[in-house]
Design an enzyme around this catalytic site. Structure first.
Site, mmCIF file in Angstrom:
data_model
loop_
_atom_site.group_PDB
_atom_site.id
_atom_site.type_symbol
_atom_site.label_atom_id
_atom_site.label_comp_id
_atom_site.label_asym_id
_atom_site.label_seq_id
_atom_site.Cartn_x
_atom_site.Cartn_y
_atom_site.Cartn_z
ATOM 1 N N ASN A 80 -7.233 -0.161 -10.547
ATOM 2 C CA ASN A 80 -5.931 -0.754 -10.240
ATOM 3 C C ASN A 80 -6.129 -2.125 -9.611
ATOM 4 O O ASN A 80 -7.261 -2.570 -9.413
ATOM 5 C CB ASN A 80 -5.096 0.186 -9.352
ATOM 6 N N ILE A 131 -6.586 12.231 -0.241
ATOM 7 C CA ILE A 131 -7.379 12.009 0.991
ATOM 8 C C ILE A 131 -6.469 11.974 2.219
ATOM 9 O O ILE A 131 -6.748 12.605 3.240
ATOM 10 C CB ILE A 131 -8.176 10.687 0.890
ATOM 11 N N PHE A 138 0.102 4.496 3.474
ATOM 12 C CA PHE A 138 0.907 3.478 2.813
ATOM 13 C C PHE A 138 1.692 4.123 1.683
ATOM 14 O O PHE A 138 1.349 5.219 1.225
ATOM 15 C CB PHE A 138 0.015 2.369 2.231
ATOM 16 N N LYS A 147 6.929 10.769 1.346
ATOM 17 C CA LYS A 147 5.481 10.848 1.613
ATOM 18 C C LYS A 147 5.221 11.151 3.085
ATOM 19 O O LYS A 147 4.276 11.866 3.429
ATOM 20 C CB LYS A 147 4.787 9.545 1.189
HETATM 21 O O1 PMT Z 1 -5.414 -4.235 -1.529
HETATM 22 P P1 PMT Z 1 -4.353 -5.309 -1.610
HETATM 23 O O2 PMT Z 1 -4.480 -6.164 -2.850
HETATM 24 O O3 PMT Z 1 -4.264 -6.119 -0.347
HETATM 25 O O4 PMT Z 1 -2.944 -4.559 -1.790
HETATM 26 C C1 PMT Z 1 -2.439 -3.789 -0.747
HETATM 27 C C2 PMT Z 1 -1.863 -2.468 -1.258
HETATM 28 C C3 PMT Z 1 -0.630 -2.745 -2.087
HETATM 29 C C4 PMT Z 1 -2.901 -1.701 -2.090
HETATM 30 C C5 PMT Z 1 -1.515 -1.647 0.044
HETATM 31 O O5 PMT Z 1 -0.556 -2.338 0.782
HETATM 32 C C6 PMT Z 1 -0.994 -0.271 -0.312
HETATM 33 O O6 PMT Z 1 0.175 -0.051 -0.587
HETATM 34 N N1 PMT Z 1 -1.918 0.737 -0.335
HETATM 35 C C7 PMT Z 1 -1.639 2.105 -0.785
HETATM 36 C C8 PMT Z 1 -1.607 2.148 -2.298
HETATM 37 C C9 PMT Z 1 -1.325 3.533 -2.822
HETATM 38 O O7 PMT Z 1 -2.192 4.141 -3.379
HETATM 39 O O8 PMT Z 1 -0.123 4.002 -2.532
HETATM 40 P P2 PMT Z 1 0.416 5.462 -2.992
HETATM 41 O O9 PMT Z 1 1.878 5.396 -2.716
HETATM 42 O O10 PMT Z 1 -0.026 5.762 -4.386
HETATM 43 O O11 PMT Z 1 -0.326 6.446 -2.002
HETATM 44 C C10 PMT Z 1 0.245 6.888 -0.787
HETATM 45 C C11 PMT Z 1 -0.812 7.053 0.268
HETATM 46 O O12 PMT Z 1 -1.687 8.121 -0.090
HETATM 47 C C12 PMT Z 1 -1.700 5.854 0.504
HETATM 48 O O13 PMT Z 1 -1.952 5.747 1.906
HETATM 49 C C13 PMT Z 1 -2.988 6.199 -0.243
HETATM 50 O O14 PMT Z 1 -4.154 5.590 0.387
HETATM 51 C C14 PMT Z 1 -3.029 7.706 -0.093
HETATM 52 N N2 PMT Z 1 -3.710 8.410 -1.187
HETATM 53 C C15 PMT Z 1 -3.227 8.371 -2.462
HETATM 54 C C16 PMT Z 1 -3.858 9.089 -3.462
HETATM 55 C C17 PMT Z 1 -5.009 9.841 -3.133
HETATM 56 N N3 PMT Z 1 -5.660 10.530 -4.073
HETATM 57 N N4 PMT Z 1 -5.463 9.868 -1.886
HETATM 58 C C18 PMT Z 1 -4.854 9.157 -0.895
HETATM 59 O O15 PMT Z 1 -5.293 9.170 0.261
#
Ligand code: PMT
Length: 400
Positions: A210, A307, A324, A338
């Site tokens: 990504n 995670i 996030f 979330k």
């Molecule tokens: O890295 P940059 O270019 O600076 O961009 C920043 C960002 C947009 C990546 C950052 O601000 C951000 O939003 N990070 C989280 C991205 C994400 O995966 O969001 P999500 O809505 O899909 O996931 C929700 C949360 O679960 C996140 O905290 C993610 O780290 C966590 N997660 C998701 C999937 C997984 N298998 N394990 C996780 O821990």
């Protein structure tokens, strides 16, 4: 943004090509609220003029220990006492060697010896000079005496080579100085941060990934270290330098990130999940390059471990868990969903999928949701937003 209001910064400039950046540095230090006095070594005068730095700092620039008129106005001991912080940027290999030896053979080294203010140096030199055991021994000596060594960074160099030795950027040096002037609110706390994308291999040459650059997570790690936290950064595949004072583990896949985060969990006070972790990975990884055939190709994907949710449910759960949410629509609803589903303390939500914010941008805008509240962080540099989030974490930990 951190400020330097009330700080009196003595900026020492030694003789390297990065001295041209000291003009920008002076301007930024003053914008952050600091009063600035500049001292040039004889070498620095070959790269930048005292006139430029006098105009930008608003004060005469000192170049010699033997300038009777300048000594009459503010003697060198007075100048050493005047400073609340000393920054040498750029600090050449020669300057580092002389300060490490405790020499006082020009005005700048004399001031470094005579001041009781904290000293920071921003090395800048050719990568081979930086790697030389003599320079490394001098840096180790300075660190052992409490001198903060800011940088250098890796990248292309004026000499045409590529490697470690570039001076840290002026904006980052100002942040470093400002952070050392604020109360170390996270001193004694341990913070685990995930950042960047994960790459899920399909075969030896292809992967699913990504657009995360890691900038948001790296900024959080840096901001936390600047206020005293012991920070461990678990980074996916990104092209970013490790922030000063931060320990880093590099990983590639969601499975590797999972193992690194869960393994490092015991003893952490806070976890920040800023990484864009893959939700799915190929069910099988081909050990040879997949050859194209006729028609469409179907991929079978399987779920990766969540995670963030696992951290929040873990027996070694840190007291503060911040995740996030990266959403292209219905941001508030998904973020609150979330928050509840993953049982975390807060979710920082960002709108993604448009240029200039979210993924792979210098700026971002966030809304932080927690049970019982929310806070808007308007569009700003990720480094500035990071200080806001770290402040919220510090409030949370202080509240107990
Ligand atoms: O890295 P940059 O270019 O600076 O961009 C920043 C960002 C947009 C990546 C950052 O601000 C951000 O939003 N990070 C989280 C991205 C994400 O995966 O969001 P999500 O809505 O899909 O996931 C929700 C949360 O679960 C996140 O905290 C993610 O780290 C966590 N997660 C998701 C999937 C997984 N298998 N394990 C996780 O821990």
């Amino acid at each position: 943004m951190l400020e330097l209001r009330g700080q009196r910064v003595l900026l020492g400039v030694s003789g390297g090509i990065a001295a041209y950046k000291s003009a920008d540095l002076v301007r930024r230090l003053r914008e952050a609220g600091a009063e600035v006095r500049v001292v040039l070594t004889a070498g620095a005068e070959h790269f930048i003029t005292a006139t430029t730095l006098q105009a930008l700092s608003g004060h005469p620039v000192r170049t010699s220990l033997w300038d009777a008129a300048a000594e009459a106005a503010m003697g060198h001991i007075e100048l050493a006492r005047w400073a609340t912080q000393v920054l040498v940027a750029p600090a050449t290999a020669d300057l580092l060697a002389r300060v490490a030896q405790g020499r006082a053979d020009d005005l700048l080294t004399t001031l470094c010896l005579a001041t009781e203010a904290p000293i920071a140096v921003a090395p800048a030199m050719n990568r081979v000079m930086w790697a030389n055991p003599s320079t490394q021994a001098n840096v180790a000596t300075l660190r052992a005496r409490g001198v903060r060594v800011l940088g250098p960074m890796a990248g292309s160099q004026a000499c045409g080579e590529t490697g470690e030795g570039r001076m840290r950027e002026p904006a980052d040096l100002v942040d470093d100085l400002a952070a050392s002037a604020v109360p170390p609110r996270l001193a004694g706390r341990r913070l685990l941060v995930s950042a960047g994308p994960t790459f899920e291999d399909l075969d030896p040459v292809r992967f699913l990934g990504n657009r995360s650059s890691g900038r948001m997570g790296f900024a959080i790690a840096e901001a936390a270290a600047q206020v005293g936290a012991e920070v461990l950064l678990v980074a996916g595949p990104v092209k970013l330098a490790t922030p000063v004072g931060v320990r880093r583990i590099d990983v590639r896949s969601a499975a590797e990130m999972h193992a690194a985060v869960i393994g490092a969990l015991p003893g952490q006070d806070a976890y920040v999940g800023a990484a864009a972790v893959a939700d799915y990975r190929p069910a099988a990884v081909a050990d040879r390059k997949i050859k194209k055939g006729e028609g469409a190709m179907l991929l079978t994907l399987e779920r990766t471990a969540d995670i963030l949710a696992e951290v929040a449910a873990h027996p070694a759960r840190p007291r503060c868990v911040l995740g996030f949410a990266a959403e292209t629509h219905d941001v508030a609803d998904y973020a609150r969903g979330k928050l509840a589903a993953k049982k975390v303390d807060a979710i920082a939500a960002n709108l993604v999928g448009r240029p200039g914010s979210g993924f792979d941008a210098d700026e971002n805008a966030l809304t932080l949701y927690w049970n019982g509240g929310e806070r808007e962080f308007a569009t700003a540099r990720k480094t500035d937003l990071a200080h806001g989030l770290v402040g919220w974490i510090a409030d949370r930990l202080e509240a107990g």
